[in-house]
Scaffold this motif. Sequence first.
Motif, PDB file in Angstrom:
ATOM      1  N   ALA A  33      36.663  47.921  29.774  1.00 23.90           N
ATOM      2  CA  ALA A  33      37.654  46.855  30.012  1.00 23.90           C
ATOM      3  C   ALA A  33      39.041  47.449  30.259  1.00 23.90           C
ATOM      4  CB  ALA A  33      37.693  45.886  28.830  1.00 23.90           C
ATOM      5  N   PHE A  34      39.360  48.538  29.553  1.00 26.56           N
ATOM      6  CA  PHE A  34      40.644  49.204  29.763  1.00 26.56           C
ATOM      7  C   PHE A  34      40.788  49.627  31.226  1.00 26.56           C
ATOM      8  CE2 PHE A  34      42.970  53.260  30.050  1.00 26.56           C
ATOM      9  CZ  PHE A  34      44.229  52.853  29.626  1.00 26.56           C
ATOM     10  N   PHE A  35      39.766  50.235  31.768  1.00 23.36           N
ATOM     11  CA  PHE A  35      39.835  50.696  33.160  1.00 23.36           C
ATOM     12  C   PHE A  35      39.731  49.530  34.143  1.00 23.36           C
ATOM     13  CE2 PHE A  35      38.878  54.523  30.812  1.00 23.36           C
ATOM     14  CZ  PHE A  35      39.825  55.395  31.342  1.00 23.36           C
ATOM     15  N   ASP A  36      38.976  48.517  33.784  1.00 19.07           N
ATOM     16  CA  ASP A  36      38.913  47.318  34.631  1.00 19.07           C
ATOM     17  C   ASP A  36      40.276  46.638  34.725  1.00 19.07           C
ATOM     18  OD1 ASP A  36      36.226  47.568  35.268  1.00 19.07           O
ATOM     19  OD2 ASP A  36      35.547  46.255  33.639  1.00 19.07           O
ATOM     20  N   SER A  37      41.108  46.793  33.692  1.00 19.40           N
ATOM     21  CA  SER A  37      42.422  46.146  33.693  1.00 19.40           C
ATOM     22  C   SER A  37      43.303  46.657  34.831  1.00 19.40           C
ATOM     23  CB  SER A  37      43.125  46.343  32.345  1.00 19.40           C
ATOM     24  OG  SER A  37      43.548  47.684  32.179  1.00 19.40           O
ATOM     25  N   TYR A  38      43.002  47.833  35.346  1.00 19.48           N
ATOM     26  CA  TYR A  38      43.758  48.346  36.495  1.00 19.48           C
ATOM     27  C   TYR A  38      43.522  47.510  37.753  1.00 19.48           C
ATOM     28  CZ  TYR A  38      45.243  52.596  34.100  1.00 19.48           C
ATOM     29  OH  TYR A  38      45.830  53.476  33.251  1.00 19.48           O
ATOM     30  N   LEU A  39      42.469  46.707  37.750  1.00 22.07           N
ATOM     31  CA  LEU A  39      42.143  45.896  38.928  1.00 22.07           C
ATOM     32  C   LEU A  39      42.948  44.595  38.973  1.00 22.07           C
ATOM     33  CD1 LEU A  39      38.277  46.413  38.993  1.00 22.07           C
ATOM     34  CD2 LEU A  39      40.034  47.636  40.297  1.00 22.07           C
ATOM     35  N   ARG A  40      43.643  44.266  37.876  1.00 19.50           N
ATOM     36  CA  ARG A  40      44.480  43.059  37.889  1.00 19.50           C
ATOM     37  C   ARG A  40      45.658  43.253  38.835  1.00 19.50           C
ATOM     38  NH1 ARG A  40      45.653  42.934  31.939  1.00 19.50           N
ATOM     39  NH2 ARG A  40      43.620  43.600  31.260  1.00 19.50           N
ATOM     40  N   PRO A  41      46.149  42.167  39.407  1.00 23.91           N
ATOM     41  CA  PRO A  41      47.299  42.286  40.316  1.00 23.91           C
ATOM     42  C   PRO A  41      48.469  43.004  39.645  1.00 23.91           C
ATOM     43  CG  PRO A  41      46.394  40.068  40.408  1.00 23.91           C
ATOM     44  CD  PRO A  41      45.684  40.786  39.286  1.00 23.91           C
ATOM     45  N   GLY A  42      49.051  43.923  40.394  1.00 24.43           N
ATOM     46  CA  GLY A  42      50.214  44.657  39.907  1.00 24.43           C
ATOM     47  C   GLY A  42      49.914  45.836  39.012  1.00 24.43           C
ATOM     48  N   MET A  43      48.641  46.129  38.739  1.00 25.73           N
ATOM     49  CA  MET A  43      48.289  47.220  37.820  1.00 25.73           C
ATOM     50  C   MET A  43      47.902  48.510  38.550  1.00 25.73           C
ATOM     51  SD  MET A  43      48.903  46.075  34.867  1.00 25.73           S
ATOM     52  CE  MET A  43      48.145  47.294  33.826  1.00 25.73           C
ATOM     53  N   GLY A  44      47.907  48.497  39.868  1.00 29.81           N
ATOM     54  CA  GLY A  44      47.669  49.727  40.615  1.00 29.81           C
ATOM     55  C   GLY A  44      46.283  49.876  41.199  1.00 29.81           C
ATOM     56  N   GLY A  45      45.357  49.062  40.782  1.00 30.49           N
ATOM     57  CA  GLY A  45      44.021  49.071  41.363  1.00 30.49           C
ATOM     58  C   GLY A  45      43.175  50.277  41.008  1.00 30.49           C
ATOM     59  N   ALA A  46      42.108  50.450  41.764  1.00 33.96           N
ATOM     60  CA  ALA A  46      41.131  51.515  41.510  1.00 33.96           C
ATOM     61  C   ALA A  46      41.773  52.893  41.623  1.00 33.96           C
ATOM     62  CB  ALA A  46      39.950  51.390  42.462  1.00 33.96           C
ATOM     63  N   HIS A  47      42.745  53.033  42.521  1.00 32.00           N
ATOM     64  CA  HIS A  47      43.406  54.335  42.683  1.00 32.00           C
ATOM     65  C   HIS A  47      44.148  54.725  41.396  1.00 32.00           C
ATOM     66  CE1 HIS A  47      45.089  57.732  44.771  1.00 32.00           C
ATOM     67  NE2 HIS A  47      46.309  57.340  44.433  1.00 32.00           N
ATOM     68  N   ALA A  48      44.836  53.782  40.779  1.00 30.35           N
ATOM     69  CA  ALA A  48      45.533  54.056  39.515  1.00 30.35           C
ATOM     70  C   ALA A  48      44.537  54.368  38.408  1.00 30.35           C
ATOM     71  CB  ALA A  48      46.420  52.868  39.140  1.00 30.35           C
ATOM     72  N   ALA A  49      43.426  53.648  38.392  1.00 29.63           N
ATOM     73  CA  ALA A  49      42.387  53.926  37.390  1.00 29.63           C
ATOM     74  C   ALA A  49      41.857  55.341  37.571  1.00 29.63           C
ATOM     75  CB  ALA A  49      41.256  52.907  37.495  1.00 29.63           C
ATOM     76  N   GLU A  50      41.652  55.734  38.814  1.00 28.72           N
ATOM     77  CA  GLU A  50      41.145  57.081  39.085  1.00 28.72           C
ATOM     78  C   GLU A  50      42.146  58.156  38.658  1.00 28.72           C
ATOM     79  OE1 GLU A  50      38.766  59.583  42.465  1.00 28.72           O
ATOM     80  OE2 GLU A  50      39.783  57.744  43.062  1.00 28.72           O
ATOM     81  N   ARG A  51      43.423  57.921  38.903  1.00 29.07           N
ATOM     82  CA  ARG A  51      44.453  58.878  38.458  1.00 29.07           C
ATOM     83  C   ARG A  51      44.451  58.996  36.934  1.00 29.07           C
ATOM     84  NH1 ARG A  51      47.952  56.109  42.005  1.00 29.07           N
ATOM     85  NH2 ARG A  51      49.137  55.459  40.184  1.00 29.07           N
ATOM     86  N   THR A  52      44.262  57.873  36.258  1.00 25.35           N
ATOM     87  CA  THR A  52      44.204  57.898  34.789  1.00 25.35           C
ATOM     88  C   THR A  52      42.981  58.685  34.319  1.00 25.35           C
ATOM     89  OG1 THR A  52      45.362  55.788  34.660  1.00 25.35           O
ATOM     90  CG2 THR A  52      44.103  56.457  32.720  1.00 25.35           C
ATOM     91  N   VAL A  53      41.847  58.457  34.948  1.00 25.01           N
ATOM     92  CA  VAL A  53      40.626  59.213  34.606  1.00 25.01           C
ATOM     93  C   VAL A  53      40.851  60.702  34.847  1.00 25.01           C
ATOM     94  CG1 VAL A  53      38.211  59.616  35.221  1.00 25.01           C
ATOM     95  CG2 VAL A  53      39.049  57.281  34.927  1.00 25.01           C
ATOM     96  N   ASP A  54      41.469  61.051  35.976  1.00 25.13           N
ATOM     97  CA  ASP A  54      41.774  62.467  36.262  1.00 25.13           C
ATOM     98  C   ASP A  54      42.591  63.078  35.133  1.00 25.13           C
ATOM     99  OD1 ASP A  54      40.518  62.294  38.758  1.00 25.13           O
ATOM    100  OD2 ASP A  54      42.409  62.060  39.872  1.00 25.13           O
ATOM    101  N   SER A  55      43.623  62.372  34.725  1.00 24.22           N
ATOM    102  CA  SER A  55      44.505  62.869  33.670  1.00 24.22           C
ATOM    103  C   SER A  55      43.761  63.012  32.339  1.00 24.22           C
ATOM    104  CB  SER A  55      45.694  61.914  33.516  1.00 24.22           C
ATOM    105  OG  SER A  55      46.516  62.328  32.460  1.00 24.22           O
ATOM    106  N   LEU A  56      42.971  62.010  31.999  1.00 28.56           N
ATOM    107  CA  LEU A  56      42.213  62.069  30.744  1.00 28.56           C
ATOM    108  C   LEU A  56      41.184  63.187  30.775  1.00 28.56           C
ATOM    109  CD1 LEU A  56      41.700  58.261  30.031  1.00 28.56           C
ATOM    110  CD2 LEU A  56      43.297  59.825  28.898  1.00 28.56           C
ATOM    111  N   GLU A  57      40.530  63.384  31.902  1.00 32.26           N
ATOM    112  CA  GLU A  57      39.554  64.475  32.014  1.00 32.26           C
ATOM    113  C   GLU A  57      40.235  65.832  31.818  1.00 32.26           C
ATOM    114  OE1 GLU A  57      36.192  62.681  35.070  1.00 32.26           O
ATOM    115  OE2 GLU A  57      38.012  63.587  35.912  1.00 32.26           O
ATOM    116  N   ARG A  58      41.409  66.009  32.421  1.00 37.47           N
ATOM    117  CA  ARG A  58      42.140  67.274  32.233  1.00 37.47           C
ATOM    118  C   ARG A  58      42.532  67.467  30.780  1.00 37.47           C
ATOM    119  NH1 ARG A  58      44.492  65.561  37.015  1.00 37.47           N
ATOM    120  NH2 ARG A  58      46.351  64.859  35.912  1.00 37.47           N
TER     121      ARG A  58
END
Length: 160
Positions: A62-87
């Motif tokens: 649900a945390f990552f799905d929240s990026y899909l809400r309007p104004g939250m950056g979409g899938a690209h923002a979710a992917e950047r967050t995943v990249d950062s967390l993986e690092r």
Amino acid sequence: MPLGEKLLERIDKLFYDIDVDHSGEVDLDELKEYFGEAAEPFLEQLDSIEVDATVSHAEWRAFFDSYLRPGMGGAHAAERTVDSLERTVESARQLRAEVERYAAHERRVSRVEADAAAAAAAAVAAGGAPPAARKLSLSEATARAGQSFVGELPVLNLPS
């Protein structure tokens, strides 16, 4: 645009990597393992459904799905967050491995020092003098301990 299948796989892998006790939930201690002081505010963001100080897989998603809400950056923002967390998770793993490796090395060097002290005590008990103190190189000490490093150790009493 929904989160893609590959991104969802990475999100799930992160969850299972952080869930070190394999309970199916991530708690504050597990988050601290990887995120240190940032763990508490991160837990507050993640713990959104049951609000029970643990993060279920559904809350994680649900945390990552929240990026899909309007104004939250979409899938690209979710992917950047995943990249950062993986690092961050990978860096924490590498650091933990280095700390464990160093601790194991220190235990081996301590055994070498204890063996040297025991040999010196045995020599004195047998009526002789302890072996002369000499500087032992770190590479010599670690070779005796089963590891190779470069440098110097303090003066140790070792049998010649």
